[in-house]
Structure formats: C-alpha cells, structure tokens
Design an enzyme around this catalytic site. Sequence first.
Site, PDB file in Angstrom:
ATOM      1  N   HIS A  48      -3.247  -0.780  53.300  1.00 28.33           N
ATOM      2  CA  HIS A  48      -4.607  -1.261  53.412  1.00 28.33           C
ATOM      3  C   HIS A  48      -4.649  -2.702  52.975  1.00 28.33           C
ATOM      4  O   HIS A  48      -5.516  -3.506  53.154  1.00 28.33           O
ATOM      5  CB  HIS A  48      -5.285  -0.181  52.963  1.00 28.33           C
ATOM      6  CG  HIS A  48      -6.683  -0.580  52.345  1.00 28.33           C
ATOM      7  ND1 HIS A  48      -7.201  -0.334  50.940  1.00 28.33           N
ATOM      8  CD2 HIS A  48      -7.836  -1.331  53.008  1.00 28.33           C
ATOM      9  CE1 HIS A  48      -8.298  -0.825  51.036  1.00 28.33           C
ATOM     10  NE2 HIS A  48      -8.863  -1.429  51.985  1.00 28.33           N
ATOM     11  N   HIS A  52       1.312  -0.007  46.453  1.00 23.88           N
ATOM     12  CA  HIS A  52      -0.046  -0.371  46.728  1.00 23.88           C
ATOM     13  C   HIS A  52      -0.660  -0.533  45.340  1.00 23.88           C
ATOM     14  O   HIS A  52      -0.955   0.151  44.605  1.00 23.88           O
ATOM     15  CB  HIS A  52      -0.612   0.217  47.684  1.00 23.88           C
ATOM     16  CG  HIS A  52      -2.105  -0.123  47.909  1.00 23.88           C
ATOM     17  ND1 HIS A  52      -2.562  -1.036  47.979  1.00 23.88           N
ATOM     18  CD2 HIS A  52      -3.245   0.763  48.431  1.00 23.88           C
ATOM     19  CE1 HIS A  52      -3.799  -1.387  48.504  1.00 23.88           C
ATOM     20  NE2 HIS A  52      -4.286  -0.198  48.842  1.00 23.88           N
ATOM     21  N   HIS A  88     -14.286   4.397  46.893  1.00 23.69           N
ATOM     22  CA  HIS A  88     -14.216   2.545  46.791  1.00 23.69           C
ATOM     23  C   HIS A  88     -15.524   1.992  46.912  1.00 23.69           C
ATOM     24  O   HIS A  88     -15.664   0.870  47.330  1.00 23.69           O
ATOM     25  CB  HIS A  88     -13.372   2.012  48.141  1.00 23.69           C
ATOM     26  CG  HIS A  88     -11.900   2.495  47.979  1.00 23.69           C
ATOM     27  ND1 HIS A  88     -11.479   3.667  47.329  1.00 23.69           N
ATOM     28  CD2 HIS A  88     -10.698   1.925  48.488  1.00 23.69           C
ATOM     29  CE1 HIS A  88     -10.270   3.804  47.223  1.00 23.69           C
ATOM     30  NE2 HIS A  88      -9.818   2.589  47.920  1.00 23.69           N
ATOM     31  N   ASP A 145      -6.978   2.431  42.732  1.00 19.57           N
ATOM     32  CA  ASP A 145      -6.871   3.899  42.807  1.00 19.57           C
ATOM     33  C   ASP A 145      -5.297   4.382  42.758  1.00 19.57           C
ATOM     34  O   ASP A 145      -5.107   5.523  42.424  1.00 19.57           O
ATOM     35  CB  ASP A 145      -7.581   4.454  44.238  1.00 19.57           C
ATOM     36  CG  ASP A 145      -7.297   3.895  45.195  1.00 19.57           C
ATOM     37  OD1 ASP A 145      -6.942   2.539  45.333  1.00 19.57           O
ATOM     38  OD2 ASP A 145      -7.356   4.171  46.540  1.00 19.57           O
ATOM     39  N   TYR A 179     -11.275   8.114  57.457  1.00 24.15           N
ATOM     40  CA  TYR A 179     -10.543   7.355  56.483  1.00 24.15           C
ATOM     41  C   TYR A 179     -10.132   6.148  57.402  1.00 24.15           C
ATOM     42  O   TYR A 179     -10.409   4.882  56.794  1.00 24.15           O
ATOM     43  CB  TYR A 179      -9.297   8.007  56.030  1.00 24.15           C
ATOM     44  CG  TYR A 179      -8.708   7.222  54.867  1.00 24.15           C
ATOM     45  CD1 TYR A 179      -8.842   7.454  53.571  1.00 24.15           C
ATOM     46  CD2 TYR A 179      -7.829   6.300  55.274  1.00 24.15           C
ATOM     47  CE1 TYR A 179      -8.237   6.876  52.508  1.00 24.15           C
ATOM     48  CE2 TYR A 179      -7.391   5.467  54.327  1.00 24.15           C
ATOM     49  CZ  TYR A 179      -7.475   5.876  52.783  1.00 24.15           C
ATOM     50  OH  TYR A 179      -6.897   5.283  51.752  1.00 24.15           O
ATOM     51  N   GLU A 200      -3.727  -1.410  44.627  1.00 23.90           N
ATOM     52  CA  GLU A 200      -5.350  -1.237  44.422  1.00 23.90           C
ATOM     53  C   GLU A 200      -5.593  -0.005  43.252  1.00 23.90           C
ATOM     54  O   GLU A 200      -4.746   0.526  43.047  1.00 23.90           O
ATOM     55  CB  GLU A 200      -5.871  -0.780  45.799  1.00 23.90           C
ATOM     56  CG  GLU A 200      -7.505  -0.649  45.789  1.00 23.90           C
ATOM     57  CD  GLU A 200      -8.177  -0.680  47.168  1.00 23.90           C
ATOM     58  OE1 GLU A 200      -7.419  -0.077  48.103  1.00 23.90           O
ATOM     59  OE2 GLU A 200      -9.368  -0.733  47.218  1.00 23.90           O
ATOM     60  N   HIS A 211      -3.482   9.565  49.385  1.00 17.74           N
ATOM     61  CA  HIS A 211      -4.875  10.498  49.469  1.00 17.74           C
ATOM     62  C   HIS A 211      -4.689  11.700  50.398  1.00 17.74           C
ATOM     63  O   HIS A 211      -3.915  11.585  51.278  1.00 17.74           O
ATOM     64  CB  HIS A 211      -5.958   9.611  50.090  1.00 17.74           C
ATOM     65  CG  HIS A 211      -6.081   8.365  49.084  1.00 17.74           C
ATOM     66  ND1 HIS A 211      -6.763   8.432  48.003  1.00 17.74           N
ATOM     67  CD2 HIS A 211      -6.004   7.183  49.280  1.00 17.74           C
ATOM     68  CE1 HIS A 211      -6.867   7.180  47.461  1.00 17.74           C
ATOM     69  NE2 HIS A 211      -6.456   6.314  48.164  1.00 17.74           N
ATOM     70  N   ASP A 239      -1.754   4.425  51.372  1.00 14.51           N
ATOM     71  CA  ASP A 239      -2.931   4.730  52.248  1.00 14.51           C
ATOM     72  C   ASP A 239      -2.803   5.140  53.462  1.00 14.51           C
ATOM     73  O   ASP A 239      -3.583   5.886  54.066  1.00 14.51           O
ATOM     74  CB  ASP A 239      -3.754   3.265  52.164  1.00 14.51           C
ATOM     75  CG  ASP A 239      -4.440   3.236  50.848  1.00 14.51           C
ATOM     76  OD1 ASP A 239      -4.611   4.154  50.031  1.00 14.51           O
ATOM     77  OD2 ASP A 239      -5.122   2.042  50.711  1.00 14.51           O
TER      78      ASP A 239
HETATM   79 FE1  FEO Z   1      -6.154   0.951  49.421  1.00 16.75          FE
HETATM   80 FE2  FEO Z   1      -6.041   4.129  48.364  1.00 16.75          FE
HETATM   81  O1  FEO Z   1      -6.133   2.272  48.019  1.00 16.75           O
END
Ligand code: FEO
Length: 404
Positions: free
Chosen positions: A146, A79, A24, A83, A193, A81, A226, A165
């Site tokens: 997140h 989410h 990130h 990724d 993390y 984001e 993740h 996340d």
């Molecule tokens: Fe908040 Fe894995 O993105």
Amino acid sequence: MGPQEIKPGVWWVGVVDWNLRNFHGYSQTYQGTTYNAYLVLDDTITLFDTVSWKYREEFMCQVAQVVEPEKIDQIVINHAEPDHAGSLPYVVDRIRPQKIYSSRVGDKFIRGRFSSQEWPLEVVENGQTISLGKRTVQFAETRMLHWPDSMVSFIPEEKLLISQDAFGQNIASSERFDDWISWPELKKEMAHYFANIILPYSARVPKALEAIQALGWDIEMIAPDHGLILKEHVGDAVAAYQEFAAQKPEKKAVVFYDTMWESTEKIAEALASGLTSQGISVKLYHLKSWHHSDVMAQVWNAAAVLVGSPTHNNNVMPLVADMLTYMQGLRPKNKLGLAFGSYGWSGESPGIISRWLDEIGAEQPLDPVKVQHVPGHEKYREIVNTAENLARHIEDQVRQFGSK
Ligand code: FEO
C-alpha cells in the site's frame, strides 16, 4: 489469542484488535482488525513484520511463547507503516537482531521514522533470495500496495506468501484461517479494505500479480498482515483482486447526499426510484447516517455516482465536501456522474458538485438536477425521467465494459 503454528515451524504471532473501529484514521471497521506477524523457526530464526506500538508488549508475549525473543536472528519489514513497523524500536531493543531487511524505500522510511542509525538495516532487491537454512525467502516489491516501500516475502519450501497489506481484511476473530467464513462475507471485507486503502493504486495490482507470476511462485497459502490467513480461498482472493483493480462498472448506482429540510433527500429518492424502475441496482446513502468508507465500499464497481447537496452559504454541505474529497483521493475509475441539489435563492451546490465530479473524472452525460424550494409532484416526475435517462447511459456504460 495465543500464537498459532500455521505451517510446521511457521508461527502466527500477531495481535487481535477486537475493538478497533477507526482504521488508520479514515476507514471504518466493524469487525476490528488484526496485526499479523509471523515467526519462522529455522537455522536463522526470522520475524516477519511487527505490530502497532500500542500492542508491543502483548506482541512480545506472543513471540516469547514460541521462542526466547533474544534468539531471533533477524527481522523482515515488508511494510514500514506504523501498524506493522510501529513496535520495531521496542522489538529491536529487546532482541538485538543481526539484520533488519526491507526494500530500498523501506530502508529510507525506517531511517526516517525511527532513530535507527545504529540498527543493522539491510536492503533486499526485487527478486532477491536469502537463505534461512532449510528454507529460503524470496522478495518482490509491490510498490504502492500500500506504500512505496511495500514488498512481499515468499517462502517456496512452504508455498507461503507473506503479503503485508495485500489481500488483507479487517476481521478480528479467534480463528486464524479462512475456513470458517463464507467466501461472500470474506470478499465483502476484502473489497471494503481494497476500496479504502488500495483503490488509488489499482493499476499497480495486475502488474504486481504478473510480476509474481513471472517469478513462478507456487502459492498455497497467503498470510496477510490484517485479518484471516487464506488457504481455502487463495485463487478466489487473487481473482477478486483482479476484479477490484479492474473496476468494471456494474449495473449499479451509488446515490449519496446530505440534506437540510429534506428537499435534496426527496430528489435523491426520486432519482433512486427512476433508476430502480429501469433495473439499476441503487445504494442510497444519507451521509449523516453512513461513513464515507462504507460509501466507497460500494463505489468501486458502480457505473454511476449521483451526488446531492442543498446550497448552504453558497456552497455544499460539509459532509458532501468530506465525501467528495475522500472519493477524489481514492481516484475511482469508469464512473458516470450526476449532481443534484435543492436551493432557496442562490443555488450554487449542483454546479460545485458537477465541477468536483469533473475533477474526479466522472463523465456527466446529463445536466445537474436543480430544484428551487421543494420538488412538487410535477418536478418529482421530471426527476424520475432524468434518472430513467441516466439508466440508459448506465446500460451503455456497462455494455461498453462487458460487465453485468
Ligand atoms: Fe499500509 Fe496495514 O498498513
């Protein structure tokens, strides 16, 4: 890594990013990461999340090994984001889903981030259930874990929580589950993390866990977006998140500094020596050797943060400013602070650091340590005494929080 069936009819279709080191743009990852996405084969075939745009083609290959992409009926975006939602334009073009579910904020983010006006977006409310046929999906918002849009999806028939996340770790591996890694190693990666991604929103964690408990979800497996899927350590992971979020100070001090001609380094070492002599565990970081995210991975449960810089052009050294800026954003709680630094003539740096520590909310029971030129033997002894004094404050702090 090819797709893997994690429950009958539920497939991991993510991508392993073995070589990622910069997560990130601000956090270091030493073991790469994964972008996990999940495919549920039911009467209505549903894809949960996507992957980073960089891996869109690999991702579609993963999916195609399980089902013809065009047969996917709908997508859940937990989410938005990049990724996780980065490949969405590519995926939508290919599969033409009938629905794309997200939270209300997620809907705004998807509309804002992508040219998505023609997409079949549909908002799901907190606690809402949808049917896939034989299975159902229940949603719970986990705002700020997140991003404000974040939500989790629970499939009760599988006792499976898809947690985006939350509970993630940056671990690239050929294994999908947590049964090959020791819990201490997994917890360390989970803490790294959390400390760099979730820490500012710690207060939200117990509330989110309580809300999930109130929904009565019986969770047997946690599938984050993740790293490894949790089946052996579900209870450990939930307890660890409660621990990370509480930020109870332990008998531990983090000392970080930069140095020009090693005088500030000598102060750092004297402080570390005084603290360890009193039984305080010390982590010592010269910022030219350590990434700010690795320092933060130790700050979250430290009772004290000691920050040093020589005075350079009436200010602090750039890496110290970087670390303090980064730490300020992550808003660690329950810290004692101590500023220190050497100087040649003007000597502003300890005062600047002290004000910064104030802004971060670190209580400073002792005056900053300031040394002109080089600390000699007498000054060294004085600094050790200061550290021993700070150790008593750390003991008090730890007692007050009932930690160890
Ligand atoms: Fe908040 Fe894995 O993105």
